[in-house]
Scaffold this motif. Structure first.
Motif, PDB file in Angstrom:
ATOM      1  N   ASP A 163       0.835  -1.205   0.000  1.00 26.39           N
ATOM      2  CA  ASP A 163       0.000   0.000   0.000  1.00 26.39           C
ATOM      3  C   ASP A 163       0.866   1.249   0.000  1.00 26.39           C
ATOM      4  O   ASP A 163       0.572   2.226  -0.690  1.00 26.39           O
TER       5      ASP A 163
ATOM      6  N   THR B 111      -7.007   5.649  -0.788  1.00 32.40           N
ATOM      7  CA  THR B 111      -7.046   6.732  -1.776  1.00 32.40           C
ATOM      8  C   THR B 111      -6.736   8.069  -1.132  1.00 32.40           C
ATOM      9  O   THR B 111      -5.951   8.859  -1.654  1.00 32.40           O
TER      10      THR B 111
ATOM     11  N   TRP C  39      -7.559  -1.613  -3.608  1.00 31.90           N
ATOM     12  CA  TRP C  39      -7.907  -0.225  -3.460  1.00 31.90           C
ATOM     13  C   TRP C  39      -9.008  -0.098  -2.442  1.00 31.90           C
ATOM     14  O   TRP C  39      -9.935  -0.872  -2.459  1.00 31.90           O
ATOM     15  N   ASN C  40      -8.879   0.855  -1.545  1.00 35.64           N
ATOM     16  CA  ASN C  40     -10.035   1.193  -0.725  1.00 35.64           C
ATOM     17  C   ASN C  40     -10.022   2.686  -0.451  1.00 35.64           C
ATOM     18  O   ASN C  40      -9.077   3.382  -0.799  1.00 35.64           O
ATOM     19  N   GLN C  41     -11.058   3.162   0.199  1.00 34.81           N
ATOM     20  CA  GLN C  41     -11.256   4.605   0.300  1.00 34.81           C
ATOM     21  C   GLN C  41     -10.176   5.290   1.122  1.00 34.81           C
ATOM     22  O   GLN C  41      -9.637   6.312   0.731  1.00 34.81           O
TER      23      GLN C  41
END
Length: 760
Positions: free
Chosen positions: A241, A278, A273-275
């Motif tokens: 990540d 981001t 991917w996650n919020q």
């Protein structure tokens, strides 16, 4: 005369036809390297391992997670934000360093050559100037190529394919080491100063990733220093990540495009991917642009004015004189088609060139010689083009850094020299913003043609270099040419401002070569600071991608395929529903019992013919007739740590308490676990027993053997697995699916094809 064992060995070595004599293989002399390495693109290499994105939820892990309370989780979250800020700051500083050093060194080189040319134009003998220019280039590039070829070959090229693979879950050796970063930065500076047709933007993405991987681990294996911070993040899940944040920070430092960086990370890189991720990545990108901005504005002497957001700044496009009308949209689409065709041509040429390089130019010394040759040829071509060009423009009112007069009248300069006698970034900005009439169409046409082949020859050399800027430069040149010819055709007022067409051409060319869509649109919008062009740029890029994909794949995907990396795309091949897990999986599987002899474990790990990394653990009741059902999965790295700490008991007293290991012992060994050969196990210890129950992952993901390939693929790809156990209806292990088993199947020209595996 041939022993069976040597035949066996040849069989194991590779599935390629070995053209060398078998006798050479048989005499166990230290053989010279062959002149030709047989390379076949229909191969998958077995030398790449997978990253483990999935946490091993063994008892130790669960105990630690249960101990962590809410406040401790909050500190972990704060640490993540701190790491992202540090990634941003350091990436920005590295970008500043590259920029300032390149500017000064290139300025020095161009001043020396310019004075020399001015001196010799007066009294004849210009060949000396050519010699000086070519020698300067070749010697600088030689240094840049030597450090890459002999010290760290992974630093060659832009590093984007390698980072794509890393984020996809493939462990490319040495890709995120500190040594790679140092060589990368020095190599980029030297190759840009050496006047090759390269940019310094692509390698920023690799540099950002290395910085991210280093900071998030809180230690450096190259320097043998452990700073004892961020120990919680020492596993593939977290590291990956952070690496995607580093890649985004690199893009945003290179182009001054934080949103573009996030989208690049999403489109080209991250598989997961996650919020929250981001938001953190966006934070890192913003910090990186801001750092670069503030340091460069201090360096340029205007402290409070933050006007240089990225390494390349396309300058502002004014909305008044640069609007576009509805009838220009078909023209833009046509430019997209041209960009797609030219991009496909570029990639096809580069493909053949790279195949040739893999086969014949595989020795470091040959690679250095080739790089020097390219540097000298680039200088020579530039010099000859400037020498033969009779395109003179008045000096006043123009912003040329190093105006070369050559054979022009006083007060005029040679306009071919603005394109060749400059760093590529400056040339791009000149092509975008010079007023109409600054360039002769002939000049632009010749420049495009020469630079196209030079850039194609340069990409894939053993130097650190990006392909972004050369593509933009080629596109800007033919786009400007296109704009000029339009205004010739219409004879009317110049509604075709050449700068606007140069921008569209640059987008079309870059899109045709690398095939990025979403992120490239946003990067171009952010770098020009103009939202009006969002729609035309998007149209141009979409057309270029569709047209280019019809012929060959994008440059980065092509290089990944040439390196035989087991790369998993977003989806399984379309026609693969007929295959099931039973046909895809690897068999037979080496299983361990829950309480196993130490000697057995050591023998299994030392067996080189089956270099497995994950072993299913089955129930170990030899006396009963019940089925040996699956109980868990244990990794090679975990077994090695267990053997290293000697966590075993003698056979007589199995109920003794073993020495407790903490999760910290596993984290300290990450990422370079010692090889099994370095661990000494005595004869007495071989008879001890080792209990795997608290170290194995008791709930590995499994699939039944009837599952179809797309279903297996989706599970494997979405969770980022490294091992997927295949079981039958009695929960017995029948096979194991790893990355190579899934990456083998690819859609070729004739439908689904299966690649063979080779050791190379």
């Amino acid at each position: 005369q041939l022993t069976p064992s040597s035949f066996l060995r040849i069989g194991q070595l590779s599935n390629v036809d070995l053209n060398e004599d078998i006798h050479e293989l048989e005499t166990e002399l230290p053989r010279q390297r062959p002149n030709e390495i047989p390379h076949n693109e229909k191969l998958l290499s077995l030398k790449y391992e997978s990253l483990d994105y999935d946490n091993s939820e063994n008892q130790l892990f669960l105990e630690e997670e249960r101990r962590i309370n809410h406040a401790a989780f909050r500190t972990v979250e704060i640490k993540r934000w701190v790491i992202c800020a540090m990634i941003g700051i350091l990436t920005g500083l590295v970008a500043c360093f590259i920029d300032i050093v390149v500017e000064n060194l290139a300025g020095l080189k161009y001043r020396v050559v310019k004075d020399n040319i001015d001196k010799f134009t007066a009294k004849g003998g210009l060949s000396f100037s050519l010699l000086l220019w070519a020698t300067l280039n070749a010697s600088v590039v030689m240094v840049g190529s030597v450090i890459v070829a002999f010290i760290e070959p992974v630093a060659a090229g832009s590093g984007i394919p390698q980072i794509k693979c890393y984020l996809n879950g493939v462990k490319i050796p040495h890709v995120v080491r500190l040594k790679t970063l140092v060589i990368k930065v020095c190599g980029v500076i030297l190759s840009v100063v050496g006047g090759l047709a390269v940019g310094k933007e692509g390698p920023m993405i690799h540099s950002g990733s290395v910085i991210a991987a280093g900071i998030s681990q809180g230690r450096s294996t190259s320097l043998k220093r452990d700073f004892k911070i961020f120990e919680y993040f020492r596993r593939d899940t977290e590291k990956r990540d952070f690496v995607s944040a580093g890649a985004a920070a690199g893009v945003s430092a290179a182009f001054g495009a934080p949103v573009g960086g996030v989208l690049f990370s999403l489109e080209e890189g991250a598989s997961f991917w996650n919020q929250f991720l981001t938001w953190r990545i966006f934070f890192a990108s913003m910090i990186s642009t801001f750092t670069l901005n503030s340091v460069l504005s201090v360096y340029h002497g205007n402290v409070w004015d933050l006007s240089s957001p990225g390494l390349i700044n396309f300058g502002r496009f004014d909305n008044e004189k640069m609007g576009y009308t509805i009838q220009e949209i078909p023209i833009f689409i046509f430019m997209g088609v041209v960009g797609g065709i030219l991009g496909a041509l570029f990639n096809a040429l580069n493909y053949w060139l790279t195949m040739f390089r893999i086969r014949y130019i595989h020795r470091p010394c040959l690679q250095v010689v080739e790089a020097m040759l390219v540097a000298a040829v680039t200088a020579t071509v530039g010099f000859v083009m400037i020498y033969c060009s009779r395109d003179c423009q008045p000096i006043q009112g123009s912003s040329v850094a190093y105006p070369l007069q050559l054979f022009c009248a006083d007060g005029e300069y040679n306009s071919m020299a603005t394109a060749f006698f400059n760093t590529p970034e400056k040339s791009v900005v000149n092509l975008f913003h010079d007023p109409p009439g600054s360039y002769n169409p002939m000049t632009l046409g010749m420049f495009t043609l020469m630079y196209f082949f030079l850039a194609c020859w340069t990409y894939g050399l053993t130097v650190s270099a990006g392909v972004f800027i050369p593509s933009l430069l080629i596109g800007a040149a033919w786009g400007r040419l296109f704009g000029i010819s339009l205004s010739y055709l219409t004879k009317g007022p110049i509604w075709a401002d050449p700068g606007k067409y140069a921008l569209m051409g640059a987008a079309a060319q870059l899109g045709g070569i690398v095939r990025m869509t979403l992120s490239l649109t946003v990067i171009m919008m952010e770098a020009t600071g103009n939202v009006t062009y969002g729609f035309p740029i998007m149209l141009v890029l979409m057309t270029a991608k569709i047209v280019g994909d019809y012929f060959v794949e994008g440059l980065y995907d092509m290089h990944i395929q040439l390196q035989s990396v087991p790369f998993l795309h977003w989806e399984a091949p379309v026609t693969s529903h007929s295959l099931t897990a039973r046909e895809v999986m690897s068999t037979p599987v080496t299983c361990l019992r829950r309480i196993e002899r130490v000697g057995t474990v050591v023998d299994i790990l030392s067996d080189t013919s089956s270099n497995h990394n994950g072993f299913p653990v089955v129930e170990s009741n030899p006396d009963t007739t019940q089925v040996a059902g699956l109980r868990g999965l244990i990794l090679r790295s975990q077994l090695i740590v267990l053997l290293k700490h000697k966590v075993f008991v003698e056979r007589a007293n199995l109920n003794l308490v073993q020495r407790r290991l903490k999760l910290k012992d596993f984290r300290d060994a990450y990422p370079r676990f010692p090889p099994i050969q370095s661990i000494h196990v005595s004869q007495d210890e071989r008879d001890c027993m080792i209990d795997l129950s608290e170290f194995m992952n008791p709930s590995p993901y499994t699939v039944p053997q009837e599952a179809s390939l797309p279903r297996v693929f989706k599970l494997f790809r979405a969770l980022g697995l490294r091992h997927l156990v295949v079981v039958d209806n009695r929960n017995e292990v029948v096979g194991m699916v790893t990355r190579k088993d899934l990456a083998r199947y690819r859609l070729g020209k004739e439908g689904l094809e299966e690649l063979s595996l080779a050791q190379t």
